[in-house]
Design a protein around this motif. Sequence first.
Motif, PDB file in Angstrom:
ATOM      1  N   ASN A 266       0.860  -1.190   0.000  1.00  0.00           N
ATOM      2  CA  ASN A 266       0.000   0.000   0.000  1.00  0.00           C
ATOM      3  C   ASN A 266       0.892   1.235   0.000  1.00  0.00           C
ATOM      4  O   ASN A 266       1.840   1.305   0.787  1.00  0.00           O
ATOM      5  N   PHE A 267       0.583   2.212  -0.851  1.00  0.00           N
ATOM      6  CA  PHE A 267       1.287   3.495  -0.824  1.00  0.00           C
ATOM      7  C   PHE A 267       0.279   4.582  -0.480  1.00  0.00           C
ATOM      8  O   PHE A 267      -0.722   4.748  -1.174  1.00  0.00           O
ATOM      9  N   LYS A 268       0.541   5.294   0.626  1.00  0.00           N
ATOM     10  CA  LYS A 268      -0.428   6.280   1.113  1.00  0.00           C
ATOM     11  C   LYS A 268       0.190   7.674   1.134  1.00  0.00           C
ATOM     12  O   LYS A 268       1.141   7.924   1.877  1.00  0.00           O
ATOM     13  N   PRO A 269      -0.318   8.593   0.300  1.00  0.00           N
ATOM     14  CA  PRO A 269       0.188   9.972   0.311  1.00  0.00           C
ATOM     15  C   PRO A 269      -0.587  10.845   1.318  1.00  0.00           C
ATOM     16  O   PRO A 269      -1.749  10.558   1.622  1.00  0.00           O
ATOM     17  N   TYR A 270       0.075  11.882   1.814  1.00  0.00           N
ATOM     18  CA  TYR A 270      -0.560  12.817   2.763  1.00  0.00           C
ATOM     19  C   TYR A 270      -0.324  14.248   2.293  1.00  0.00           C
ATOM     20  O   TYR A 270       0.826  14.705   2.241  1.00  0.00           O
ATOM     21  N   ASN A 271      -1.393  14.925   1.950  1.00  0.00           N
ATOM     22  CA  ASN A 271      -1.297  16.322   1.502  1.00  0.00           C
ATOM     23  C   ASN A 271      -0.777  17.215   2.624  1.00  0.00           C
ATOM     24  O   ASN A 271      -1.244  17.127   3.755  1.00  0.00           O
ATOM     25  N   GLY A 272       0.203  18.063   2.301  1.00  0.00           N
ATOM     26  CA  GLY A 272       0.696  19.053   3.265  1.00  0.00           C
ATOM     27  C   GLY A 272       1.640  18.516   4.319  1.00  0.00           C
ATOM     28  O   GLY A 272       2.164  19.284   5.126  1.00  0.00           O
ATOM     29  N   LEU A 273       1.892  17.209   4.332  1.00  0.00           N
ATOM     30  CA  LEU A 273       2.767  16.632   5.357  1.00  0.00           C
ATOM     31  C   LEU A 273       4.229  16.760   4.948  1.00  0.00           C
ATOM     32  O   LEU A 273       4.609  16.395   3.837  1.00  0.00           O
ATOM     33  N   GLY A 274       5.053  17.282   5.873  1.00  0.00           N
ATOM     34  CA  GLY A 274       6.490  17.398   5.645  1.00  0.00           C
ATOM     35  C   GLY A 274       7.225  16.168   6.146  1.00  0.00           C
ATOM     36  O   GLY A 274       6.670  15.063   6.170  1.00  0.00           O
ATOM     37  N   HIS A 275       8.464  16.368   6.596  1.00  0.00           N
ATOM     38  CA  HIS A 275       9.290  15.237   7.039  1.00  0.00           C
ATOM     39  C   HIS A 275       9.098  14.994   8.540  1.00  0.00           C
ATOM     40  O   HIS A 275       9.993  15.223   9.356  1.00  0.00           O
ATOM     41  N   TYR A 276       7.902  14.549   8.865  1.00  0.00           N
ATOM     42  CA  TYR A 276       7.530  14.230  10.251  1.00  0.00           C
ATOM     43  C   TYR A 276       6.269  13.392  10.191  1.00  0.00           C
ATOM     44  O   TYR A 276       5.754  13.122   9.109  1.00  0.00           O
ATOM     45  N   THR A 277       5.791  12.967  11.352  1.00  0.00           N
ATOM     46  CA  THR A 277       4.567  12.177  11.358  1.00  0.00           C
ATOM     47  C   THR A 277       3.441  12.955  12.031  1.00  0.00           C
ATOM     48  O   THR A 277       3.695  13.911  12.766  1.00  0.00           O
ATOM     49  N   ILE A 278       2.211  12.564  11.744  1.00  0.00           N
ATOM     50  CA  ILE A 278       1.024  13.211  12.313  1.00  0.00           C
ATOM     51  C   ILE A 278       0.069  12.120  12.813  1.00  0.00           C
ATOM     52  O   ILE A 278       0.166  10.964  12.391  1.00  0.00           O
ATOM     53  N   PRO A 279      -0.863  12.469  13.715  1.00  0.00           N
ATOM     54  CA  PRO A 279      -1.796  11.466  14.243  1.00  0.00           C
ATOM     55  C   PRO A 279      -2.567  10.698  13.165  1.00  0.00           C
ATOM     56  O   PRO A 279      -2.760   9.483  13.294  1.00  0.00           O
ATOM     57  N   GLU A 280      -2.959  11.388  12.093  1.00  0.00           N
ATOM     58  CA  GLU A 280      -3.706  10.712  11.025  1.00  0.00           C
ATOM     59  C   GLU A 280      -2.883   9.567  10.424  1.00  0.00           C
ATOM     60  O   GLU A 280      -3.398   8.473  10.159  1.00  0.00           O
ATOM     61  N   GLU A 281      -1.580   9.822  10.212  1.00  0.00           N
ATOM     62  CA  GLU A 281      -0.696   8.803   9.646  1.00  0.00           C
ATOM     63  C   GLU A 281      -0.543   7.628  10.611  1.00  0.00           C
ATOM     64  O   GLU A 281      -0.618   6.456  10.204  1.00  0.00           O
ATOM     65  N   MET A 282      -0.347   7.921  11.913  1.00  0.00           N
ATOM     66  CA  MET A 282      -0.195   6.845  12.891  1.00  0.00           C
ATOM     67  C   MET A 282      -1.496   6.058  13.065  1.00  0.00           C
ATOM     68  O   MET A 282      -1.454   4.844  13.308  1.00  0.00           O
ATOM     69  N   ASP A 283      -2.637   6.715  12.904  1.00  0.00           N
ATOM     70  CA  ASP A 283      -3.928   5.998  12.920  1.00  0.00           C
ATOM     71  C   ASP A 283      -3.998   4.999  11.767  1.00  0.00           C
ATOM     72  O   ASP A 283      -4.459   3.863  11.935  1.00  0.00           O
TER      73      ASP A 283
END
Length: 250
Positions: A217-234
């Motif tokens: 699976n390849f999942k892109p995230y709009n506006g995300l830089g070189h760090y993680t966010i809660p949405e990604e960890m979810d």
Amino acid sequence: MIDHSAGRSSRRVDYGRTYVVRPKGRHLATIVWLHGLGDNGASWSQLLDSLPLPNIKWICPTAAIRPVAAFGGFPCTAWFDVEETSVDGRDDIEGLDASAAHIANLLSSEPSDVKLGIGGFSMGAAVALHSAACYAHGKFTSGIPYPITLSAVISLSGWLPCSRTLRSKMESSHIAARRAACVPILLCHGKADDVVTYKSGERSAEVLRSSGFAYMNFKPYNGLGHYTIPEEMDDVCKWLSARLGLDRSR
């Protein structure tokens, strides 16, 4: 125990402290999680401890301190030497193999009924993807057999090392092709990443897919830089629960 010298050299590597997050429920899976360049295992262990995944044991090692070409030879914690964080960069195969062997060693003493996985961020994600390639190929680049079975591989803001030779390795045997098709891989990448570019993440996914890693699976995230966010960890939590069958156990 597994020989750490999978990268041909007898050069000794002194790894830093390993942090362990024990499962809060029944132990069903163990995942080694690898930090990024200049970081350590402690910061990720705190984040992973907060995730709603009670059946997973997390092992968060710290890389050795070594000179890094990208920093003009300045020493910091790094899983391998790197000049540029992209699929086009020169590959430190010796360093990659040594780190992959260290990780396999950490997982080799886990109970036989526990599923094993490797995940990471940035440079740590590159080692996780290298480990997936070694597992599918059945051996490290040095030719030493890869000793464990992987049930999940996660790359956050990472890139695929040794991308130019991956396809030929996977086409070298039916067993390699079969393993490649069966190992679940999740790649997550921010579209605003200015350290490991989104294009590098996207190309890594393309090379994996064209090399036979179909369960990816390849999942892109709009506006995300070189760090993680809660949405990604979810998304990581949901993916792991589904792939490792954790939804059915508490």
